[in-house]
Design a protein around this motif. Structure first.
Motif, PDB file in Angstrom:
ATOM      1  N   VAL A   1      18.066   5.458  -3.466  1.00  0.00           N
ATOM      2  CA  VAL A   1      17.400   5.227  -4.558  1.00  0.00           C
ATOM      3  C   VAL A   1      16.452   3.844  -4.453  1.00  0.00           C
ATOM      4  O   VAL A   1      15.863   2.893  -4.569  1.00  0.00           O
ATOM      5  CB  VAL A   1      18.097   4.108  -5.678  1.00  0.00           C
ATOM      6  N   TYR A   2      17.017   2.540  -3.553  1.00  0.00           N
ATOM      7  CA  TYR A   2      16.484   1.410  -3.072  1.00  0.00           C
ATOM      8  C   TYR A   2      15.174   1.775  -2.510  1.00  0.00           C
ATOM      9  O   TYR A   2      15.001   1.420  -2.158  1.00  0.00           O
ATOM     10  CB  TYR A   2      17.374   0.782  -1.701  1.00  0.00           C
ATOM     11  N   ALA A   3      15.204   2.725  -1.642  1.00  0.00           N
ATOM     12  CA  ALA A   3      13.689   3.862  -0.605  1.00  0.00           C
ATOM     13  C   ALA A   3      12.728   3.749  -1.526  1.00  0.00           C
ATOM     14  O   ALA A   3      11.503   3.215  -0.984  1.00  0.00           O
ATOM     15  CB  ALA A   3      14.500   4.787   0.402  1.00  0.00           C
ATOM     16  N   VAL A   4      12.818   4.753  -2.549  1.00  0.00           N
ATOM     17  CA  VAL A   4      11.961   4.961  -3.528  1.00  0.00           C
ATOM     18  C   VAL A   4      11.363   3.478  -3.519  1.00  0.00           C
ATOM     19  O   VAL A   4      10.049   3.254  -4.907  1.00  0.00           O
ATOM     20  CB  VAL A   4      12.745   5.970  -4.725  1.00  0.00           C
ATOM     21  N   ILE A   5      12.320   3.056  -4.505  1.00  0.00           N
ATOM     22  CA  ILE A   5      12.419   1.472  -5.315  1.00  0.00           C
ATOM     23  C   ILE A   5      11.050   0.858  -4.219  1.00  0.00           C
ATOM     24  O   ILE A   5      10.371   0.248  -4.440  1.00  0.00           O
ATOM     25  CB  ILE A   5      12.871   0.410  -5.941  1.00  0.00           C
ATOM     26  N   ILE A   6      11.388   0.200  -2.905  1.00  0.00           N
ATOM     27  CA  ILE A   6      10.618  -0.349  -2.079  1.00  0.00           C
ATOM     28  C   ILE A   6       9.672   0.490  -1.911  1.00  0.00           C
ATOM     29  O   ILE A   6       8.575  -0.442  -1.901  1.00  0.00           O
ATOM     30  CB  ILE A   6      11.325  -0.715  -1.014  1.00  0.00           C
ATOM     31  N   GLY A   7       9.403   1.679  -1.508  1.00  0.00           N
ATOM     32  CA  GLY A   7       8.241   2.460  -2.049  1.00  0.00           C
ATOM     33  C   GLY A   7       6.972   2.191  -3.216  1.00  0.00           C
ATOM     34  O   GLY A   7       5.577   1.892  -2.894  1.00  0.00           O
ATOM     35  N   LEU A   8       8.014   1.868  -3.845  1.00  0.00           N
ATOM     36  CA  LEU A   8       6.777   2.187  -5.098  1.00  0.00           C
ATOM     37  C   LEU A   8       6.388   1.113  -5.277  1.00  0.00           C
ATOM     38  O   LEU A   8       5.097   0.660  -5.701  1.00  0.00           O
ATOM     39  CB  LEU A   8       7.271   2.841  -6.466  1.00  0.00           C
ATOM     40  N   ILE A   9       6.595  -0.184  -5.080  1.00  0.00           N
ATOM     41  CA  ILE A   9       6.736  -1.156  -5.395  1.00  0.00           C
ATOM     42  C   ILE A   9       5.157  -1.985  -4.029  1.00  0.00           C
ATOM     43  O   ILE A   9       5.094  -2.035  -4.309  1.00  0.00           O
ATOM     44  CB  ILE A   9       7.964  -2.641  -5.011  1.00  0.00           C
ATOM     45  N   VAL A  10       5.819  -1.792  -2.932  1.00  0.00           N
ATOM     46  CA  VAL A  10       4.668  -1.887  -1.941  1.00  0.00           C
ATOM     47  C   VAL A  10       3.612  -0.874  -2.074  1.00  0.00           C
ATOM     48  O   VAL A  10       2.518  -1.070  -2.471  1.00  0.00           O
ATOM     49  CB  VAL A  10       5.669  -1.866  -1.089  1.00  0.00           C
ATOM     50  N   ALA A  11       3.921   0.249  -2.740  1.00  0.00           N
ATOM     51  CA  ALA A  11       2.610   1.080  -2.935  1.00  0.00           C
ATOM     52  C   ALA A  11       1.597   0.497  -4.395  1.00  0.00           C
ATOM     53  O   ALA A  11       0.368   0.623  -4.598  1.00  0.00           O
ATOM     54  CB  ALA A  11       3.147   2.535  -3.293  1.00  0.00           C
ATOM     55  N   GLY A  12       2.514   0.356  -5.294  1.00  0.00           N
ATOM     56  CA  GLY A  12       1.721  -0.375  -6.006  1.00  0.00           C
ATOM     57  C   GLY A  12       1.266  -1.821  -6.062  1.00  0.00           C
ATOM     58  O   GLY A  12       0.287  -2.412  -6.791  1.00  0.00           O
ATOM     59  N   ALA A  13       1.317  -2.318  -5.052  1.00  0.00           N
ATOM     60  CA  ALA A  13       1.607  -3.788  -4.537  1.00  0.00           C
ATOM     61  C   ALA A  13       0.181  -3.327  -4.130  1.00  0.00           C
ATOM     62  O   ALA A  13      -0.924  -4.290  -4.301  1.00  0.00           O
ATOM     63  CB  ALA A  13       2.269  -4.781  -3.893  1.00  0.00           C
ATOM     64  N   LEU A  14      -0.248  -2.231  -3.316  1.00  0.00           N
ATOM     65  CA  LEU A  14      -1.173  -2.523  -1.950  1.00  0.00           C
ATOM     66  C   LEU A  14      -2.664  -2.146  -3.473  1.00  0.00           C
ATOM     67  O   LEU A  14      -3.272  -1.906  -2.772  1.00  0.00           O
ATOM     68  CB  LEU A  14      -0.972  -1.276  -1.514  1.00  0.00           C
ATOM     69  N   ALA A  15      -1.818  -1.020  -4.016  1.00  0.00           N
ATOM     70  CA  ALA A  15      -2.805  -0.141  -5.255  1.00  0.00           C
ATOM     71  C   ALA A  15      -3.582  -1.204  -5.651  1.00  0.00           C
ATOM     72  O   ALA A  15      -4.595  -1.423  -6.167  1.00  0.00           O
ATOM     73  CB  ALA A  15      -2.239   0.930  -6.422  1.00  0.00           C
ATOM     74  N   LEU A  16      -2.973  -2.640  -6.450  1.00  0.00           N
ATOM     75  CA  LEU A  16      -3.297  -3.771  -7.024  1.00  0.00           C
ATOM     76  C   LEU A  16      -4.729  -4.102  -6.196  1.00  0.00           C
ATOM     77  O   LEU A  16      -5.167  -4.633  -6.655  1.00  0.00           O
ATOM     78  CB  LEU A  16      -2.482  -4.354  -7.912  1.00  0.00           C
ATOM     79  N   ARG A  17      -3.762  -4.021  -5.311  1.00  0.00           N
ATOM     80  CA  ARG A  17      -4.441  -5.173  -4.071  1.00  0.00           C
ATOM     81  C   ARG A  17      -6.123  -4.846  -4.137  1.00  0.00           C
ATOM     82  O   ARG A  17      -6.788  -5.048  -3.951  1.00  0.00           O
ATOM     83  CB  ARG A  17      -4.195  -5.399  -2.764  1.00  0.00           C
ATOM     84  N   ALA A  18      -6.210  -3.146  -3.484  1.00  0.00           N
ATOM     85  CA  ALA A  18      -7.743  -2.809  -3.768  1.00  0.00           C
ATOM     86  C   ALA A  18      -7.965  -2.468  -4.799  1.00  0.00           C
ATOM     87  O   ALA A  18      -9.160  -2.673  -4.847  1.00  0.00           O
ATOM     88  CB  ALA A  18      -7.570  -1.140  -2.826  1.00  0.00           C
ATOM     89  N   VAL A  19      -7.528  -2.869  -6.310  1.00  0.00           N
ATOM     90  CA  VAL A  19      -8.537  -2.080  -7.426  1.00  0.00           C
ATOM     91  C   VAL A  19      -9.114  -3.738  -7.436  1.00  0.00           C
ATOM     92  O   VAL A  19      -9.968  -4.357  -8.186  1.00  0.00           O
ATOM     93  CB  VAL A  19      -7.207  -2.172  -8.648  1.00  0.00           C
TER      94      VAL A  19
END
Length: 413
Positions: A310-328
């Protein structure tokens, strides 16, 4: 990790009630077609989760493969290290030989004749060798239960439903997440196969509604068994039904025979499965795609290994979301554009340019990019008029609107 605290606080009947409630929630999620939201989990998160789970599965087998009792501990890395220390004190090469031989037969046999069930053949051969040679050091499974527990029908405590709601939500969320991720991993291990997430949730819900009625705890789809199933050629739901039927026969009739199987042989099966779960080509391609993808993949894999699913997926989603926002946010542009000459002469246009400036905003004006726009715009000075061309703004959120309002007020002042 989730169920034991429930047992400690509410007792066994609490777990059964939580399982029933979680099953109802899963059926409700399926009715709401919530499974479609799994498509928003980025591929690097799924690949990192798969890699991490493969490492966890492999490391969990180390004590049995080394022929040592499973050391105390909850973290797989700690348990593995302690098992290696125990093995170094008193090596059990018989167990190692069984595990390596079974894993080698499975890996080589899968390339030679993929349709043959080499896992079963290898385990049977290892069991026969252990029995004929009298190798006690092979550490057999041991006695299994000879029957099923009696049905438990009077467990539901209506008065406790309110206090059990939070644990039930946690169990339902974990069941949904792990089952759908297991299905996504299975999709990646096959060609032309794709699961129906809502049907998966509905099936998990029905199973968790039925299991407590017979004294069973909540269950989820499991990546280890799913991977073994897929890698040995399963192609339909008949595989799961066959698994259930054979397991029932084993419990009722064949428990004495199964109890003779060396644990090291079963460890070899799961070691081979862990190796075959890792798609090296896919990992290499994703690692080379972008630095962000590589970071998300590695971070999710490490978190799966060091923390939990659970923590792994949450961490992965948060980091992926942050990097996607940065790219946008980087796509948002704020550039000065020349004024239209219209019918003005060169002299008139030059005079206008001293008092009027025009800017074009391209892309999204949202919270991750809006403040940069405000800083650039409020630096404009020595002009009477600022023209904002906004026809190319792709989206604007509340933060973007507030920043735009602030910019207008500051320019007016």
């Amino acid at each position: 990790v989730v169920l034991v605290p429930i047992v400690g606080e509410y007792g066994p009947t609490g777990v059964l009630t939580v399982g029933l409630m979680a099953g109802v929630m899963l059926v409700a999620l399926a009715a709401l077609r919530a499974g479609k939201y799994m498509q928003y989990v980025p591929a690097p998160v799924v690949e990192g989760f798969t890699l991490g789970i493969a490492c966890v599965i492999g490391l969990q087998q180390v004590p049995n493969a080394l022929g040592v009792p499973r050391p105390e501990g909850d973290r797989v890395l700690v348990v593995t290290w302690r098992a290696v220390e125990e093995f170094a004190k008193d090596p059990n090469w018989t167990a190692v030989g069984f595990a390596v031989a079974v894993a080698a037969v499975m890996l080589v046999g899968a390339r030679w004749r993929p349709a043959l069930p080499f896992s079963i053949l290898a385990v049977v051969a290892a069991t026969v060798v252990a029995q004929v040679a009298g190798l006690d050091a092979a550490q057999p499974i041991g006695d299994l239960p000879s029957g099923l527990p009696a049905p438990t029908l009077g467990f539901l405590d209506i008065g406790a439903l309110g206090t059990l709601l939070a644990p039930a939500v946690a169990v339902a969320a974990l069941a949904a997440l792990e089952s759908l991720l297991s299905a996504s991993v299975a999709d990646g291990m096959t060609v032309g196969q794709k699961h129906d997430p809502d049907r998966e949730l509905f099936g998990q819900g029905l199973a968790n509604i039925a299991a407590p009625l017979f004294g069973g705890v909540p269950a989820t789809g499991a990546i280890a068994r799913t991977a073994v199933n897929v890698r040995t050629g399963a192609g339909s739901r008949l595989a799961a039904l066959t698994h259930a039927a054979i397991l029932a026969v084993i419990v009722f009739a064949a428990a004495p025979m199964v109890s003779k199987i060396p644990l090291a042989a079963l460890a070899g099966v799961l070691l081979a499965t862990a190796v075959r779960m890792v798609e090296v080509g896919s990992l290499r391609a994703m690692a080379k795609a972008t630095r962000s993808d590589a970071l998300i993949l590695v971070l999710t894999a490490v978190a799966t290994l060091a923390l939990d699913l659970v923590y792994a997926v949450i961490i992965g989603l948060i980091v992926a979301g942050a990097l996607a926002l940065r790219a946008v946010a980087k796509q948002a542009r704020f550039d000065q554009v020349p004024l239209d000459r219209g019918d003005h002469s060169a002299e008139e246009h030059a005079l206008l340019a001293e008092h009027i400036v025009a800017y074009r905003i391209d892309g999204p004006l949202f919270f991750a990019a809006a403040h940069r726009f405000l800083l650039e715009l409020t630096e404009v000075a020595d002009v009477r008029v600022v023209i904002l061309r906004m026809s190319r703004v792709s989206t604007m959120d509340a933060t973007g609107a507030l920043v735009l309002k602030d910019a207008v007020e500051k320019l007016r002042r």
